[in-house]
Design a protein around this motif. Structure first.
Motif, PDB file in Angstrom:
ATOM      1  N   SER A 122      27.162  23.361  55.528  1.00 12.17           N
ATOM      2  CA  SER A 122      28.254  23.787  54.647  1.00 12.17           C
ATOM      3  C   SER A 122      28.198  23.222  53.226  1.00 12.17           C
ATOM      4  N   PRO A 123      27.071  23.391  52.522  1.00 11.60           N
ATOM      5  CA  PRO A 123      27.011  22.843  51.166  1.00 11.60           C
ATOM      6  C   PRO A 123      27.859  23.655  50.189  1.00 11.60           C
ATOM      7  N   ASN A 124      28.122  23.035  49.064  1.00 15.87           N
ATOM      8  CA  ASN A 124      28.785  23.717  47.975  1.00 15.87           C
ATOM      9  C   ASN A 124      27.692  24.453  47.203  1.00 15.87           C
ATOM     10  N   LEU A 125      27.812  25.758  47.032  1.00 20.99           N
ATOM     11  CA  LEU A 125      26.706  26.525  46.446  1.00 20.99           C
ATOM     12  C   LEU A 125      26.597  26.403  44.928  1.00 20.99           C
ATOM     13  N   VAL A 160      29.972  27.517  53.710  1.00 22.72           N
ATOM     14  CA  VAL A 160      29.510  27.154  52.361  1.00 22.72           C
ATOM     15  C   VAL A 160      30.621  27.332  51.327  1.00 22.72           C
ATOM     16  N   GLY A 161      30.616  26.469  50.325  1.00 19.01           N
ATOM     17  CA  GLY A 161      31.606  26.540  49.246  1.00 19.01           C
ATOM     18  C   GLY A 161      31.103  27.478  48.166  1.00 19.01           C
ATOM     19  N   ASP A 162      31.658  28.668  48.105  1.00 20.54           N
ATOM     20  CA  ASP A 162      31.181  29.640  47.119  1.00 20.54           C
ATOM     21  C   ASP A 162      32.322  30.138  46.242  1.00 20.54           C
ATOM     22  N   LEU A 313      44.086  26.211  48.369  1.00 23.37           N
ATOM     23  CA  LEU A 313      43.288  24.987  48.373  1.00 23.37           C
ATOM     24  C   LEU A 313      42.255  24.978  49.499  1.00 23.37           C
ATOM     25  N   TYR A 314      41.423  23.938  49.442  1.00 22.52           N
ATOM     26  CA  TYR A 314      40.407  23.694  50.473  1.00 22.52           C
ATOM     27  C   TYR A 314      41.056  23.753  51.863  1.00 22.52           C
ATOM     28  N   ALA A 315      42.243  23.129  51.989  1.00 20.94           N
ATOM     29  CA  ALA A 315      42.929  23.078  53.282  1.00 20.94           C
ATOM     30  C   ALA A 315      43.365  24.479  53.733  1.00 20.94           C
ATOM     31  N   PHE A 337      31.009  18.721  61.557  1.00 21.05           N
ATOM     32  CA  PHE A 337      30.181  17.595  61.113  1.00 21.05           C
ATOM     33  C   PHE A 337      30.364  17.436  59.616  1.00 21.05           C
ATOM     34  N   ILE A 338      31.296  16.584  59.270  1.00 23.38           N
ATOM     35  CA  ILE A 338      31.640  16.371  57.861  1.00 23.38           C
ATOM     36  C   ILE A 338      31.787  14.871  57.619  1.00 23.38           C
ATOM     37  N   ASP A 339      31.376  14.472  56.438  1.00 25.40           N
ATOM     38  CA  ASP A 339      31.506  13.112  55.943  1.00 25.40           C
ATOM     39  C   ASP A 339      32.842  12.461  56.329  1.00 25.40           C
ATOM     40  N   ARG A 341      34.662  10.658  54.733  1.00 21.93           N
ATOM     41  CA  ARG A 341      35.674  10.673  53.673  1.00 21.93           C
ATOM     42  C   ARG A 341      36.618  11.869  53.774  1.00 21.93           C
ATOM     43  N   GLN A 342      36.263  12.835  54.597  1.00 19.70           N
ATOM     44  CA  GLN A 342      37.153  13.988  54.756  1.00 19.70           C
ATOM     45  C   GLN A 342      37.989  13.903  56.036  1.00 19.70           C
ATOM     46  N   SER A 343      38.079  12.712  56.603  1.00 19.24           N
ATOM     47  CA  SER A 343      38.807  12.552  57.871  1.00 19.24           C
ATOM     48  C   SER A 343      40.275  12.951  57.753  1.00 19.24           C
TER      49      SER A 343
END
Ligand code: ARG
Length: 577
Positions: A122-125, A160-162, A313-315, A337-339, A341-343
């Motif tokens: 899920s990368p940011n494009l 992915v963040g598009d 928003l992202y949420a 599966f995310i960093d 920091r996004q808990s």
């Protein structure tokens, strides 16, 4: 054949017969020392406590009722009521023969299979993939492979963040660059392109306004802006695909369900939350207040789901994704599966999603966080100049370093074969170094450690595999044609047999807890037990043909288990290195 499950079932029955309550588990584990047997059951103490009886007496009654037939050599009671089980070598040999005979090493498919959504990479494009994307990509892929191997229906989701404001600036810059050159050329280096666009956004008069205007146009479906955006996204996705390909990661185009794909669903999400009284207006924004995430003063956590200007928003997007995954996709489990920091973000999404009924209680929502990849200086991994490290460059370096290593180790390897080996070893080393560390902690990225042929590394395991294959070649037999039983006699053979028989148990454990380092630890121990066996037990020069055939089959079982385990981690093996 899962020995622990087998023993658990038999012990449970015996404990019940001995009068233990039904809900008292036998607690079967592998023994830590040979004098405690191969497995031990520690449940008598807990059960006796519930019954207020003597644990030792309960253990004795359990053993008296225990039906293990020819599986055991002896069962002993130690201390206050530990039951130590020594398995019979003949029985172990029979079980192992079954496993080695089975093309899939006797892995029992999960019953019933679950539908498992795995959200990873899920990368940011807007930018090129960098080291920050490595962990999600390879840990998620290992889990997807493993769950599939156990018979579950896995739905990979590359979220992915598009979408978002950066794309206004990117497409405005692309429009200008396209006047001079093809989009492909302009976007050959996404990182530089992003930096140029950002610099113009910050410094060039008028550009920021144009970028903002393009965001609005994009959102309202303006054809020209959409074309530019599509061009950008397409090239960025191709960059990621090239990385997936090099990393031997199974994600495909079909797994992409981008943030923008949820755009049309967002107004409905807000309406639904409002209707249920969950989202309320607060200073012009739409907010959900969560009591369960209240702070120390008891003030509920505010989750903004729509900004005062109407923006999402992202949420909000993650809520739409959650609803689709539970509804349309019918997920029994969703793994993110995310960093780490996004808990908090994930907790908020899960809580709002549950309240809103987007997912019912039966669906397991799991954020599997991970720590940061550190440099040897103990700070987050960066280039010498302090920039982010592109994944493509990191992988180039891995293959170059592995190539040098392989050239030293086996100078006779033909050049074309050497480049294949270098790729498998280099990529394998990077992946394994990451997968073998406890997921939740930070780890130090060290080329020397990961490329070592000693210790818990990919090269060590790949080398163990190719050595076994070379023995099998020397023996001049195709192990698939051997059908005689495996015998377990020497202590090293018994240790190896017990470990091989635990493979399914370990896979189930990793499928449940999503800690791939447990599989790495298993494989490392397997290779080490094999080395001990190989030193103590002659294979090619075994005393007689029957023993030789048995040991060759044992070698084959180890090689196939290593190859399967590494494949589940997305790591390739080779016949020679
Ligand atoms: N694109 C996000 C990032 O780079 C990760 C998305 C993870 N998946 C999700 N469903 N939020 O931080």
């Amino acid at each position: 054949m899962n020995i622990r499950d087998f023993l658990t079932a038999r012990l449970q029955a015996a404990m019940t017969a001995a009068g233990a309550p039904d809900d008292a588990p036998p607690l079967v584990t592998q023994s830590t020392k040979p004098q405690f047997g191969d497995y031990q059951a520690n449940g008598a103490m807990g059960a006796a406590k519930k019954l207020r009886t003597n644990p030792r007496a309960l253990a004795e009654a359990t053993v008296a009722a225990l039906e293990l037939g020819d599986a055991v050599e002896k069962v002993e009671i130690a201390g206050p009521g530990f039951i130590n089980i020594h398995l019979a070598p003949t029985w172990l040999g029979e079980r192992l023969t079954e496993v080695i005979d089975a093309p899939d090493l006797g892995i029992v498919p999960a019953e019933p299979p679950q539908t498992v959504v795995v959200d990873y990479s899920s990368p940011n494009l807007a930018k090129e993939m960098h080291v920050g994307h490595l962990r999600s990509t390879i840990i998620g892929d290992a889990l997807a492979r493993l769950l599939e191997h156990l018979g579950h229906r896995v739905i990979r989701q590359n979220h992915v963040g598009d979408w978002g404001t950066q794309f206004g600036m990117l497409i405005a810059h692309l429009e200008d660059r396209e006047a001079e050159t093809a989009a492909e050329t302009a976007l050959a280096d996404l990182e530089t392109f992003y930096r140029e666009a950002k610099a113009r956004f910050d410094d060039e008069p008028g550009f920021a306004d144009r970028a903002r205007e393009y965001v609005v146009k994009l959102q309202s479906g303006d054809a020209r802006c959409l074309t530019l955006w599509n061009e950008f996204i397409e090239i960025s996705i191709r960059h990621s695909e090239a990385i997936y390909d090099r990393l031997n990661v199974t994600l495909t185009r079909a797994d992409i369900h981008a943030e923008s794909a949820y755009n049309d669903a967002l107004p409905g999400i807000i309406a639904d939350l409002q209707q249920q009284g969950l989202a309320v207006e607060d200073q012009g924004a739409q907010v959900v207040f969560l009591e369960e995430l209240a702070d120390k003063e008891g003030k509920p956590q505010a989750v903004i789901v729509q900004k005062s200007g109407g923006g999402y928003l992202y949420a909000t997007t993650d809520l739409a994704a959650l609803r689709r995954r539970c509804g349309e996709l019918g997920a029994d489990r969703i793994l993110y599966f995310i960093d780490a920091r996004q808990s908090l973000h994930m907790q908020q999404v899960f809580a709002v999603g549950r309240h809103a009924g987007f997912c019912d209680d039966a669906t397991s929502l799991e954020h599997h966080p991970f720590g940061t990849m550190m440099g040897e200086d103990g700070k987050p991994f960066r280039t010498r100049a302090g920039g982010t490290v592109k994944l493509a460059e990191l992988l180039d370096e891995a293959v170059t370093r592995a190539g040098q290593l392989v050239a030293e180790k086996d100078p006779d390897l033909p050049t074309d074969e050497r480049s294949v080996v270098a790729r498998k070893v280099g990529i394998g080393a990077v992946k394994y170094a990451d997968l073998s560390k406890t997921r939740t902690t930070d780890y130090v990225f060290s080329w020397d450690a990961m490329l070592s042929f000693e210790g818990n590394t990919a090269p060590y395991l790949q080398y163990a595999y190719s050595r076994i294959r070379s023995i099998l070649r020397k023996a001049g037999v195709d192990p698939a044609t051997l059908d005689m039983p495996v015998t377990v006699e020497a202590p090293q053979e018994k240790a190896l047999a017990l470990h091989l028989l635990r493979f399914g148990e370990v896979l189930e454990q990793v499928a449940r807890d999503a800690y791939p380092h447990q599989l790495c630890g298993y494989l490392y121990e397997l290779a080490s037990l094999y080395m001990a066996f190989y030193e103590a037990c002659p294979v090619l020069k075994a005393d007689d043909d029957v023993l030789r055939a048995s040991r060759l089959r044992l070698c084959d079982g180890v090689a196939r288990t290593l190859a399967t385990g590494l494949d589940l981690l997305g790591i390739e093996v080779m016949e020679r290195m």
